[in-house]
Design an enzyme around this catalytic site. Sequence first.
Site, PDB file in Angstrom:
ATOM      1  N   HIS A   1       0.814  -1.223   0.000  1.00 37.66           N
ATOM      2  CA  HIS A   1       0.000   0.000   0.000  1.00 37.66           C
ATOM      3  C   HIS A   1       0.846   1.271   0.000  1.00 37.66           C
ATOM      4  O   HIS A   1       0.319   2.374  -0.221  1.00 37.66           O
ATOM      5  CB  HIS A   1      -0.940   0.007   1.210  1.00 37.66           C
ATOM      6  CG  HIS A   1      -2.305   0.525   0.892  1.00 37.66           C
ATOM      7  ND1 HIS A   1      -2.532   1.526  -0.024  1.00 37.66           N
ATOM      8  CD2 HIS A   1      -3.531   0.175   1.370  1.00 37.66           C
ATOM      9  CE1 HIS A   1      -3.823   1.782  -0.099  1.00 37.66           C
ATOM     10  NE2 HIS A   1      -4.457   0.982   0.731  1.00 37.66           N
TER      11      HIS A   1
ATOM     12  N   ASP B   1      -2.110   1.882  -4.916  1.00 36.31           N
ATOM     13  CA  ASP B   1      -3.396   2.240  -4.330  1.00 36.31           C
ATOM     14  C   ASP B   1      -4.427   1.148  -4.601  1.00 36.31           C
ATOM     15  O   ASP B   1      -4.343   0.414  -5.599  1.00 36.31           O
ATOM     16  CB  ASP B   1      -3.900   3.567  -4.908  1.00 36.31           C
ATOM     17  CG  ASP B   1      -3.004   4.729  -4.525  1.00 36.31           C
ATOM     18  OD1 ASP B   1      -2.393   4.675  -3.440  1.00 36.31           O
ATOM     19  OD2 ASP B   1      -2.916   5.694  -5.312  1.00 36.31           O
TER      20      ASP B   1
END
Length: 453
Positions: A425, A429
């Site tokens: 992450h 995204d």
Amino acid sequence: MAKFTFNLPDIGEGIAEAEIVAWHVKPGDRVEEDDQLADMMTDKATVEMESPVSGTVLEVAGEVGDTIAIGSMLVVIETDAQGDGQTVPSARDTAPAPAPTAPQVEERIEVENPDASDADNAIAAETSAAQSVRDEPAAEAPTSVAAGSAKKADAPDPARDQSGARVLASPAVRARAKDLGIDLSQVKPADEGRVRHSDLDQFIAYSSGGFAPAGSARADEQIKVIGLRKRIAQNMAAAKRNIPHFTYVEECDVTELERMRAQLNDGRGDRPKLTMLPLLITAVCKLIPRYPMLNARYDDEGGVVTRHGAVHLGMATQTDGGLMVPVIRNAQAKNLYQLAGEITRLAAAAREGSAKSEELSGSTLTITSLGPLGGVATTPVINRPEVAIIGPNRIVERPMFVPDGMGGERIEKRKLMNISISCDHRVVDGWDAASFIQDVKRLLEAPAGLLMP
């Protein structure tokens, strides 16, 4: 007589140390030139160390599981030659260079290094998956053999059957059989001609020779974590500690894809048989140019993301020693049958322990598949320093509503498969990961696009 000190040579670019995963000699053993001394494991491969001289072993560097530095003493041998003690050089100039890879376009992106607390709150994967681990090592309790005396022994070799052929078994199985006093040539393998732990269990259960009866509890045992299993533990811990994982899962209707695969296999001639994996890899490679953030590696310390132009695809492969990740170089340039051939070749090399160092490193994106054991969904752990890993799951048949061609719907049996993707992450995204898998879904459900240039 002269003492000869054999130092651990430079066995790979950038390698500072190596782990002892097996000794084939002990102090007092007689060795001849080119006899095997030890197996040393780096983070890239397991390397066999051979004696450069003949003589008697006086001293060894440590025990199985110990790590020693490049250039330090590995073995001291008393030779028959006269003279002062000698030392084998580091052999830096003679170490084989890694095989060159195809040119590729790479994009380096500076990113801010996030606080550790951000990773603590991330969604974490729960199951084991691919990790950057290397060639299959010897087991925690390898058979210790004096190389010189072994050649002269007249007793039957328990590692060979009556015809003289070597019994196929992993080092761990051989070590366990030795500890139990079992002759491997007497154990009948259940499949593939390779003796496994389950075969030993069956042999013990049905043997009348003093083994524990079927159904009795096995004694507790302590196993030192070394070699490949140690690398897996280290890499998994590092991936979970450093990477804030998230996982996205999507369902795909692969009915038409499976129909096309069957047709291609019917007319393949002498080309390799196609499984689902080459088709999925082709879909991934076609879409990566739209999603370059997925085909990347993240340097934590430097805060740099390198987006790779070529897809060097890691292929998580289960072996007797643990999970390994051979790499399909330039997967984007290969057709379906070339991919199928590489998958078969690399998987076999990983399981046999013959994969080369360059075939076990440098992946930019990994696919992990459990085949028919794939389950409903997986949450694979990222192969650090990569930023994404893809996991196809088991194909199941279920009734679905499909258009009937007249504006209505009908119920039809369809083949469905879930595809999982875990991402870092810090770099990827959730929207990008979901969009990528949605595009993979559309391509797999209209598979003619896979055959278009």
